[in-house]
Structures are given as C-alpha cells and as structure tokens.
Design a protein around this motif. Sequence first.
Motif, PDB file in Angstrom:
ATOM      1  N   GLY A   6       0.826  -1.210   0.000  1.00 20.35           N
ATOM      2  CA  GLY A   6       0.000   0.000   0.000  1.00 20.35           C
ATOM      3  C   GLY A   6       0.858   1.256   0.000  1.00 20.35           C
ATOM      4  O   GLY A   6       0.536   2.247  -0.666  1.00 20.35           O
ATOM      5  N   GLU A   7       1.972   1.185   0.717  1.00 27.52           N
ATOM      6  CA  GLU A   7       2.871   2.348   0.814  1.00 27.52           C
ATOM      7  C   GLU A   7       3.396   2.765  -0.556  1.00 27.52           C
ATOM      8  O   GLU A   7       3.782   3.913  -0.746  1.00 27.52           O
ATOM      9  CB  GLU A   7       4.074   2.005   1.707  1.00 27.52           C
ATOM     10  CG  GLU A   7       3.726   1.644   3.136  1.00 27.52           C
ATOM     11  CD  GLU A   7       3.584   2.852   4.031  1.00 27.52           C
ATOM     12  OE1 GLU A   7       3.691   3.980   3.522  1.00 27.52           O
ATOM     13  OE2 GLU A   7       3.352   2.657   5.241  1.00 27.52           O
ATOM     14  N   ARG A  50      -3.389  -0.077   9.143  1.00 30.54           N
ATOM     15  CA  ARG A  50      -2.932  -1.432   9.460  1.00 30.54           C
ATOM     16  C   ARG A  50      -3.584  -1.865  10.756  1.00 30.54           C
ATOM     17  O   ARG A  50      -3.514  -1.143  11.761  1.00 30.54           O
ATOM     18  CB  ARG A  50      -1.410  -1.479   9.633  1.00 30.54           C
ATOM     19  CG  ARG A  50      -0.620  -1.346   8.361  1.00 30.54           C
ATOM     20  CD  ARG A  50       0.851  -1.668   8.619  1.00 30.54           C
ATOM     21  NE  ARG A  50       1.655  -1.565   7.418  1.00 30.54           N
ATOM     22  CZ  ARG A  50       2.369  -0.485   7.090  1.00 30.54           C
ATOM     23  NH1 ARG A  50       2.384   0.563   7.884  1.00 30.54           N
ATOM     24  NH2 ARG A  50       3.058  -0.476   5.975  1.00 30.54           N
ATOM     25  N   LYS A 154       8.158  -3.716  -2.939  1.00 32.26           N
ATOM     26  CA  LYS A 154       8.203  -3.019  -1.659  1.00 32.26           C
ATOM     27  C   LYS A 154       8.499  -1.543  -1.851  1.00 32.26           C
ATOM     28  O   LYS A 154       9.032  -1.121  -2.871  1.00 32.26           O
ATOM     29  CB  LYS A 154       9.289  -3.632  -0.770  1.00 32.26           C
ATOM     30  CG  LYS A 154       9.049  -5.085  -0.418  1.00 32.26           C
ATOM     31  CD  LYS A 154       7.964  -5.194   0.616  1.00 32.26           C
ATOM     32  CE  LYS A 154       7.762  -6.608   1.073  1.00 32.26           C
ATOM     33  NZ  LYS A 154       6.717  -6.732   2.075  1.00 32.26           N
ATOM     34  N   TYR A 161      17.332  -7.707   3.632  1.00 30.99           N
ATOM     35  CA  TYR A 161      18.611  -7.497   4.299  1.00 30.99           C
ATOM     36  C   TYR A 161      18.731  -8.437   5.501  1.00 30.99           C
ATOM     37  O   TYR A 161      17.732  -8.994   5.971  1.00 30.99           O
ATOM     38  CB  TYR A 161      18.719  -6.046   4.769  1.00 30.99           C
ATOM     39  CG  TYR A 161      18.925  -5.062   3.631  1.00 30.99           C
ATOM     40  CD1 TYR A 161      20.179  -4.524   3.378  1.00 30.99           C
ATOM     41  CD2 TYR A 161      17.871  -4.694   2.797  1.00 30.99           C
ATOM     42  CE1 TYR A 161      20.375  -3.627   2.319  1.00 30.99           C
ATOM     43  CE2 TYR A 161      18.060  -3.809   1.745  1.00 30.99           C
ATOM     44  CZ  TYR A 161      19.309  -3.274   1.514  1.00 30.99           C
ATOM     45  OH  TYR A 161      19.510  -2.398   0.479  1.00 30.99           O
ATOM     46  N   ASP A 164      16.500  -5.384   9.503  1.00 32.71           N
ATOM     47  CA  ASP A 164      15.785  -4.243   8.929  1.00 32.71           C
ATOM     48  C   ASP A 164      16.758  -3.098   8.594  1.00 32.71           C
ATOM     49  O   ASP A 164      17.372  -2.527   9.503  1.00 32.71           O
ATOM     50  CB  ASP A 164      14.712  -3.767   9.934  1.00 32.71           C
ATOM     51  CG  ASP A 164      13.782  -2.737   9.310  1.00 32.71           C
ATOM     52  OD1 ASP A 164      14.132  -2.162   8.268  1.00 32.71           O
ATOM     53  OD2 ASP A 164      12.698  -2.519   9.884  1.00 32.71           O
TER      54      ASP A 164
HETATM   55  N1  LIG Z   1      15.401  -7.949   6.877  1.00 32.95           N
HETATM   56  C1  LIG Z   1      14.710  -7.008   6.249  1.00 32.95           C
HETATM   57  N2  LIG Z   1      14.982  -6.731   4.948  1.00 32.95           N
HETATM   58  C2  LIG Z   1      14.248  -5.813   4.292  1.00 32.95           C
HETATM   59  N3  LIG Z   1      13.250  -5.092   4.843  1.00 32.95           N
HETATM   60  C3  LIG Z   1      12.951  -5.328   6.130  1.00 32.95           C
HETATM   61  C4  LIG Z   1      13.652  -6.302   6.885  1.00 32.95           C
HETATM   62  N4  LIG Z   1      13.122  -6.336   8.134  1.00 32.95           N
HETATM   63  C5  LIG Z   1      12.141  -5.431   8.164  1.00 32.95           C
HETATM   64  N5  LIG Z   1      12.025  -4.790   6.971  1.00 32.95           N
HETATM   65  C6  LIG Z   1      11.036  -3.747   6.708  1.00 32.95           C
HETATM   66  O1  LIG Z   1       9.966  -4.336   5.961  1.00 32.95           O
HETATM   67  C7  LIG Z   1       9.195  -3.293   5.399  1.00 32.95           C
HETATM   68  C8  LIG Z   1       8.628  -3.819   4.110  1.00 32.95           C
HETATM   69  O2  LIG Z   1       8.141  -2.861   3.289  1.00 32.95           O
HETATM   70  P1  LIG Z   1       6.611  -2.331   3.201  1.00 32.95           P
HETATM   71  O3  LIG Z   1       6.414  -1.261   4.200  1.00 32.95           O
HETATM   72  O4  LIG Z   1       6.439  -1.992   1.767  1.00 32.95           O
HETATM   73  O5  LIG Z   1       5.709  -3.543   3.692  1.00 32.95           O
HETATM   74  P2  LIG Z   1       4.363  -4.200   3.252  1.00 32.95           P
HETATM   75  O6  LIG Z   1       3.839  -4.886   4.462  1.00 32.95           O
HETATM   76  O7  LIG Z   1       4.622  -5.063   2.058  1.00 32.95           O
HETATM   77  O8  LIG Z   1       3.397  -3.079   2.763  1.00 32.95           O
HETATM   78  P3  LIG Z   1       2.132  -2.253   3.254  1.00 32.95           P
HETATM   79  O9  LIG Z   1       1.834  -2.596   4.687  1.00 32.95           O
HETATM   80  O10 LIG Z   1       2.548  -0.843   3.018  1.00 32.95           O
HETATM   81  O11 LIG Z   1       0.992  -2.639   2.370  1.00 32.95           O
HETATM   82  C9  LIG Z   1      10.146  -2.097   5.265  1.00 32.95           C
HETATM   83  O12 LIG Z   1       9.661  -1.059   6.082  1.00 32.95           O
HETATM   84  C10 LIG Z   1      11.474  -2.575   5.837  1.00 32.95           C
HETATM   85  O13 LIG Z   1      12.136  -1.595   6.593  1.00 32.95           O
END
Ligand SMILES: Nc1ncnc2c1ncn2[C@@H]1O[C@H](COP(=O)(O)OP(=O)(O)OP(=O)(O)O)[C@@H](O)[C@H]1O
Length: 238
Positions: A6-7, A50, A154, A161, A164
């Motif tokens: 969504g972001e 959320r 994403k 990674y 995070d």
């Molecule tokens: N090991 C990791 N590697 C990459 N990202 C990570 C890790 N651990 C946590 N994150 C976090 O996961 C998040 C994933 O991105 P995003 O906010 O787009 O999540 P989403 O749940 O797919 O989307 P949304 O809730 O917006 O619909 C990022 O904020 C990132 O900082």
Amino acid sequence: MVKISGEALASGSSGVFSDDAISAVVKEILKLHDDGAEVSCVIGGGNIFRGSISSDWNIERVEADNVGMLGTIANGILLRAKIEATSDIEVRLMSALTIPQIGEPYIRRRAQRHLEKRRIVLLCGGIGEPYLTTDYPSVQRAIELDCDCVLAMKNGIDGVYESDPKKNADAKLYKTLTFEKAIKDRLTFMDQAALVLAQQHKMRVHVVGFDQSGAAGRVLNGETIGTTITDDADVTFY
Ligand SMILES: Nc1ncnc2c1ncn2[C@@H]1O[C@H](COP(=O)(O)OP(=O)(O)OP(=O)(O)O)[C@@H](O)[C@H]1O
Ligand SMILES: O=c1ccn([C@@H]2O[C@H](COP(=O)(O)O)[C@@H](O)[C@H]2O)c(=O)[nH]1
C-alpha cells in the motif's frame, strides 16, 4: 503474482495517495503484461490503515482489520481506474469481501478465466479474514491460481537485508535467501505465516523495490535484482 505494498501508492509521508506513485505502479504492472505475463496483483493497504495498531488505539483487533481490508479495496479501485485511464488493457477488480457495486467477488475459477483471457486481475480485501496482512493472501492466491512466483514490490527497500535496513544501516543485502533462514532469523520483511506457506508449497518469492524502475519486468526476464527466496538455492549476498 505481484504483491503491491500500500505504501507504494503514497509518496513519502505526504498523504495517503500520490498520483505519481500510483502511475509508477501502473507502469510496472502494464510492462509485465506487455512482456507477455499473466498478471494478478494482491493489493496492500499500509498507506491507509494497518490492523496491528489496534492495541495502541485500544480498539478490537477485528474492527481494525476490517478497516485495513477496506483500505485495500480503496487502493484497488484507484489502481483499476488508473490502469483503465492509461491503457486499453482489460482489468478486473476482485474482492475477498463481497462488495458487488464496486468489484466482483473473488472466485478462483473466474480469476483463472480472466487471466487466461489476458485480463489484469487485481485482488483486494486480503483473504477476507482478520489477524492477517496481505502478505499471506499474496502467497495463498499465488498457490491457488498456479502462479510461477510472488513478486513482492516493496516501498523504500530494494530487497531483503540481514536485518531491517531502516534500523541497521550496515545490514547486507541478500541476493538469494532460503525460507528456512528467513523464518529462523525471524526477518520481518514478510509475515512468518506467509513465509511458512510459501515454503510448504515451494512458491518462489522475489522481493524488489518500486523505486528500482522496471524491476518487475527485469525479474520476469531472468535478471538478478532484489532478493530471491527459495529453498532450492544457497544463501548469497551481493
Ligand atoms: N530484513 C529485512 N529486509 C528488508 N526489509 C525489512 C527487513 N526487516 C524489516 N524490513 C522492513 O519491511 C518493510 C517492508 O516494506 P513495506 O512497508 O512496503 O511492507 P508491506 O507490508 O509489504 O506493505 P504495506 O503494509 O505498506 O501494504 C520495510 O519497512 C522494511 O524496513
Ligand atoms: O487478509 C487480510 C488482509 C489484510 N487485513 C488487514 O488489512 C491491513 C492492510 O494490509 P497490509 O498488508 O498491512 O497492507 C492489514 O494490516 C490488516 O489489518 C486483514 O485483516 N486480512
């Protein structure tokens, strides 16, 4: 199967929607379709609400999740409208929560027919049940629609990674990662339930960033970009 966070439909912290961000998402989806893929998308709602904030707000989790699911429907409507405004490609919005004035109910065989007819299928409302995010439906729908893989697009990250990257700037980026390790290390880029389901059904997951232009098409063409999660490969870094 493309999981659209969504972001990705918002721009930084300035508001819930951004026309530019939505247009960029639509461009990626249309490119995949142009390249010959059958494209279905599960749409997130993190730009709107959320359910996990329910305890902070002292409200019932189920109610918070209901609002979250409705958020994914709003995102779906906007994506459908934008795809229709910018191309002739047919698109169908299917919802796990029945809302017939707005979109079709999700029926697996209908979704498959739409895909066979080269329509883009947008799936909203998650799985229609609380206590989940849209990570789980992205894997579950990919399995039941017999998709080749889940492409998790994403916002703000370009892959998975070691930890995070927003909290640890020194964390290394995986090129390939196993479900086993992602689950064991409790990485939170995707919900554990979704990772377990993907592992059980051998559904490959690719994590790429929306700000890497053309990333989805590049994965489709076999290029190494972002992180591929599969138990069929070793754990490697860039
Ligand atoms: N090991 C990791 N590697 C990459 N990202 C990570 C890790 N651990 C946590 N994150 C976090 O996961 C998040 C994933 O991105 P995003 O906010 O787009 O999540 P989403 O749940 O797919 O989307 P949304 O809730 O917006 O619909 C990022 O904020 C990132 O900082
Ligand atoms: O199957 C589902 C899917 C989602 N929800 C709720 O919607 C929000 C938004 O989805 P994100 O994946 O976080 O973007 C989610 O936080 C849940 O509250 C749900 O209840 N069931």
